[in-house]
Structure formats: structure tokens, C-alpha cells
Design an enzyme around this catalytic site. Sequence first.
Site, PDB file in Angstrom:
ATOM      1  N   SER A 251       0.818  -1.212   0.000  1.00 51.28           N
ATOM      2  CA  SER A 251       0.000   0.000   0.000  1.00 51.28           C
ATOM      3  C   SER A 251       0.856   1.268   0.000  1.00 51.28           C
ATOM      4  O   SER A 251       1.721   1.389  -0.856  1.00 51.28           O
ATOM      5  CB  SER A 251      -0.939  -0.066   1.198  1.00 51.28           C
ATOM      6  OG  SER A 251      -2.099   0.640   0.903  1.00 51.28           O
ATOM      7  N   LYS A 255       4.181   2.006  -2.372  1.00 55.55           N
ATOM      8  CA  LYS A 255       4.600   3.187  -3.132  1.00 55.55           C
ATOM      9  C   LYS A 255       6.051   3.469  -2.730  1.00 55.55           C
ATOM     10  O   LYS A 255       6.907   3.806  -3.557  1.00 55.55           O
ATOM     11  CB  LYS A 255       3.725   4.406  -2.797  1.00 55.55           C
ATOM     12  CG  LYS A 255       2.197   4.154  -2.891  1.00 55.55           C
ATOM     13  CD  LYS A 255       1.398   5.406  -2.544  1.00 55.55           C
ATOM     14  CE  LYS A 255       0.001   5.155  -1.975  1.00 55.55           C
ATOM     15  NZ  LYS A 255      -0.996   4.551  -2.805  1.00 55.55           N
ATOM     16  N   TRP A 342     -10.008   0.184  -5.259  1.00 53.03           N
ATOM     17  CA  TRP A 342      -9.478   1.519  -4.933  1.00 53.03           C
ATOM     18  C   TRP A 342      -8.063   1.683  -5.500  1.00 53.03           C
ATOM     19  O   TRP A 342      -7.660   2.763  -5.915  1.00 53.03           O
ATOM     20  CB  TRP A 342      -9.497   1.643  -3.407  1.00 53.03           C
ATOM     21  CG  TRP A 342      -9.015   2.929  -2.814  1.00 53.03           C
ATOM     22  CD1 TRP A 342      -7.979   3.078  -1.936  1.00 53.03           C
ATOM     23  CD2 TRP A 342      -9.565   4.239  -2.989  1.00 53.03           C
ATOM     24  NE1 TRP A 342      -7.843   4.387  -1.568  1.00 53.03           N
ATOM     25  CE2 TRP A 342      -8.805   5.124  -2.200  1.00 53.03           C
ATOM     26  CE3 TRP A 342     -10.633   4.748  -3.743  1.00 53.03           C
ATOM     27  CZ2 TRP A 342      -9.060   6.493  -2.135  1.00 53.03           C
ATOM     28  CZ3 TRP A 342     -10.881   6.126  -3.673  1.00 53.03           C
ATOM     29  CH2 TRP A 342     -10.104   6.975  -2.881  1.00 53.03           C
ATOM     30  N   HIS A 392      -7.627  -5.698   0.151  1.00 51.47           N
ATOM     31  CA  HIS A 392      -6.403  -4.920   0.384  1.00 51.47           C
ATOM     32  C   HIS A 392      -5.658  -5.470   1.605  1.00 51.47           C
ATOM     33  O   HIS A 392      -6.054  -5.223   2.743  1.00 51.47           O
ATOM     34  CB  HIS A 392      -6.845  -3.468   0.624  1.00 51.47           C
ATOM     35  CG  HIS A 392      -5.724  -2.492   0.662  1.00 51.47           C
ATOM     36  ND1 HIS A 392      -4.981  -2.174  -0.457  1.00 51.47           N
ATOM     37  CD2 HIS A 392      -5.227  -1.749   1.678  1.00 51.47           C
ATOM     38  CE1 HIS A 392      -4.077  -1.256  -0.124  1.00 51.47           C
ATOM     39  NE2 HIS A 392      -4.207  -0.994   1.171  1.00 51.47           N
TER      40      HIS A 392
HETATM   41  C1  GCU Z   1      -5.407   4.686   1.660  1.00 46.66           C
HETATM   42  C2  GCU Z   1      -4.837   5.431   0.487  1.00 46.66           C
HETATM   43  C3  GCU Z   1      -4.021   4.519  -0.420  1.00 46.66           C
HETATM   44  C4  GCU Z   1      -3.015   3.755   0.396  1.00 46.66           C
HETATM   45  C5  GCU Z   1      -3.702   3.046   1.536  1.00 46.66           C
HETATM   46  C6  GCU Z   1      -2.765   2.321   2.493  1.00 46.66           C
HETATM   47  O1  GCU Z   1      -6.400   3.807   1.222  1.00 46.66           O
HETATM   48  O2  GCU Z   1      -5.883   6.042  -0.203  1.00 46.66           O
HETATM   49  O3  GCU Z   1      -3.352   5.276  -1.401  1.00 46.66           O
HETATM   50  O4  GCU Z   1      -2.299   2.859  -0.419  1.00 46.66           O
HETATM   51  O5  GCU Z   1      -4.392   3.980   2.313  1.00 46.66           O
HETATM   52  O6  GCU Z   1      -1.612   2.700   2.649  1.00 46.66           O
HETATM   53  O7  GCU Z   1      -3.238   1.369   3.131  1.00 46.66           O
END
Ligand code: GCU
Length: 413
Positions: A251, A255, A342, A392
Amino acid sequence: QISFGQLRVEFEPNYDESKVPEFEVPDPLRMFNGRKIRNQRRWEKKGRPELLEFFTRNVYGRVPGELGISTWEVVEQSDNALGGKAKRKQVDLVFKKNGRSLHFNILIYLPKNVDNAPVFLGYNFYGNHTITNDVNVIISDAWARNNPSFGIINNQLTEQSRGVRVNRWAVNEIIDAGFGLATIYYGEVDPDKDDFRDGIHPFFYVDAQQRPAADEWGSVAGWAWGLSRAMDYFEEDAEVNENKVVVFGHSRLGKTSLWAGVTDERFAAVISNNSGCGGAALSKRQFGETVARINNSFPHWFCKNFRNYNKNEDALPADQHELLALIAPRPVYVASAEEDQWADPRGEFLSAFYATPVYDLYGEKGIPSKEMPAVNQPIQNTVAYHIRTGGHDVTGFDWEQYIKWATEQLMNE
Ligand code: GCU
């Protein structure tokens, strides 16, 4: 007067494939001035630096200076961890500059039967003590996001959260496969909140600076910086094979692992798990989370310049597949989850596909077809991809794939 209702509608995410706007996917082998790149040399001399500069100044932000480890200390260690098959070390890295000091702790498990172990390195969300039930793992005193279900109130981690994230970390399987695991609590490098007075950023402020300049680093780049400092430490640790470090993240931390892999070529391979917008997903698709949305919800993750692309994805001269291409020719694994719309699974897949021409330049195998694989059917080349069932998360299935792929990519040399 703009009503709140209108604002909400403006930010309604699109989950309908037929509503994905038409756009041209930037060719990673074409310079911004239109010139074509035909070989590795031109890519390394011209194409790669131009793209790296773009992402540095306009998405993640540049690191304003250099700061190495001031001192480090093994604060705890054991030769008898995980039922005797592993060694454990907890290493504190200290950074000092201009009267400021910051430290972070790397929890390292290494297989006892391997001398110079390859390792998976990745941040965790709630402290090193959450990834295992091992009672010897030190609980961080850094700021943490409140989460009553983990017993986190007053932004403090406590004993109550020990082991709450064991499901996300296949520690035993990693050790059994001959890899080590190193993890760090990301909040020790930079607390995950829109506040640039804490964490690593203020170390580089000049004069009365209060927050990074428009092209200077956000939190994602700050966390990536921390991973590079962990790599500095691995270079000093004879028990770790610094040439075989696989940087992993889920997540927002996926990144981060991508940006760390791009900016630090010492990382041998990179894994992005469900990284989504600002990670592996193509921004121009505007599917699920968008640039405007992420910059609004998490104003501190990227550099300020990234906001120039809020509701303005067309203007992006580069997209996230080119971020993946910057990792070439090193192995990269992008993983999605079916219910994690998402994060735009299709956009993550297409990124891996469109990064492939750069891997081709090196004779490395990428993603051969634009057709998405079925769920739970990984494609494991130098560029790898899977979409699994579920939401997720990081699951046993994910780790099974990462271990198998990393073994193939790194162990048969
Ligand atoms: C939120 C955010 C995402 C990210 C996520 C996470 O949902 O919008 O961009 O990847 O958190 O880090 O769990």
C-alpha cells in the site's frame, strides 16, 4: 457557494471501466522532446535520467541533502529465535545533524543455516512487535496512529498490539526458504501525518524553513530514504548479503518500496503489494483513487508539485509504468487484489505491461501480453504480476509467490 454535496460528487471515485478516459500511454523509450531511445546506452544516459528527474521534482520530491548513519548499535540479539532456526538482531541506527537526532530500529531475523543471507526488507505499519509473537521484540516509543482495536490510544504503541500483524508477515516461510527478514516501523523515520516538524524532514531545513519546498520530499520519499539507510547498514553487516536485498512494501509502503528501488540501485529486486495510486497504478486511468484525491487525503505523502496534476492527469508527461521502468533491469513484482478496486488492479497490471519495453532492451522478460491473467495465476518473469482473490492486504498467497519468485531471480546466480 460550493456546497459540500458538490465537493463530494467531485471526488466520487470511478469504478466503471467504460468510464476510464481515453489517453495515450507515454512511451518510456521516447524522450519528452520526441526523440526515440533505441538502446541501453541511450536509456541510461538520456531516457532514465530525464524520467527520474521528472518523478523526483514532480511526484515524490527530492532529498535536499545527505545524511549518513552517525552511530549504530545492536541493542538486542539472540542465536535462538523462532524455535531455534533463526538468529534475531535489533539494530538501532542513529542520525544526528544540527542538534537534532533521530533513530530507528531494524528488526532482523536471519536463517541460522545460511552465512550471508539474502533478505526481504520492508516497513511495517504498527511497530516491529506487531509482525511476530516473539516477546523479545522491542516496542517502539515513536508516534503511532490511534487504533483502539490494537490498543493504540494516545498515539502510543503498547504490549497489547504484539503480534497483531503476524498474518501479514510469513516470517517462518521466509526463514525456511533461506532468506532473512528485516523490518522497520515507518513511524520512526517519519510519523505518517501532515506535519513536517517531526521525522526526518526538518534535518535539512535552511533558515526559517517550516516545510519542504515544492520540489522537495514528502513522506514517501522520506520513508524511501530510511530504506536506503538500512541498506547502508547492511553493507556493514557481514551476516546480510547486501547484494540480495529485496525491498518490499504494502500500500503506501508499496509506493515507498517502488521509490526506494528506483532511487537506490543497490536494491536487487522490488515488490509492490497493492500500491495503487502514486505506486504501480497508472494515474491517467483515474480509476479508484486519483491524484487529486490522494493529494487531498494525504497532503504530506508526495511533493507539493504533484498537486499540479490534480484533476489534470492529461498534463502528466509520464505515468507510473515509467516508474517501474526505472527499476530495469532489476526484477520487479507488482501485485493486486481483486477486491482492492481503490488501488486499480487493472491499472497496476497495465503499468507492468507498459514498463516491459525497457526490460526488453536488457533482454529481460517482462509482461508479454496486455491480457490480464486470471486471479491467483501469477506471471513470474523479471517483471512479475499477480492478482489474487480477496481484499487490500498481504496474505500467505502473496508471500508464497514473492518467495518463489525471489528465489528464482536471486538465488541461482
Ligand atoms: C489509503 C490510500 C491509499 C493507500 C492506503 C494504504 O487507502 O488512499 O493510497 O495505499 O491507504 O496505505 O493502506
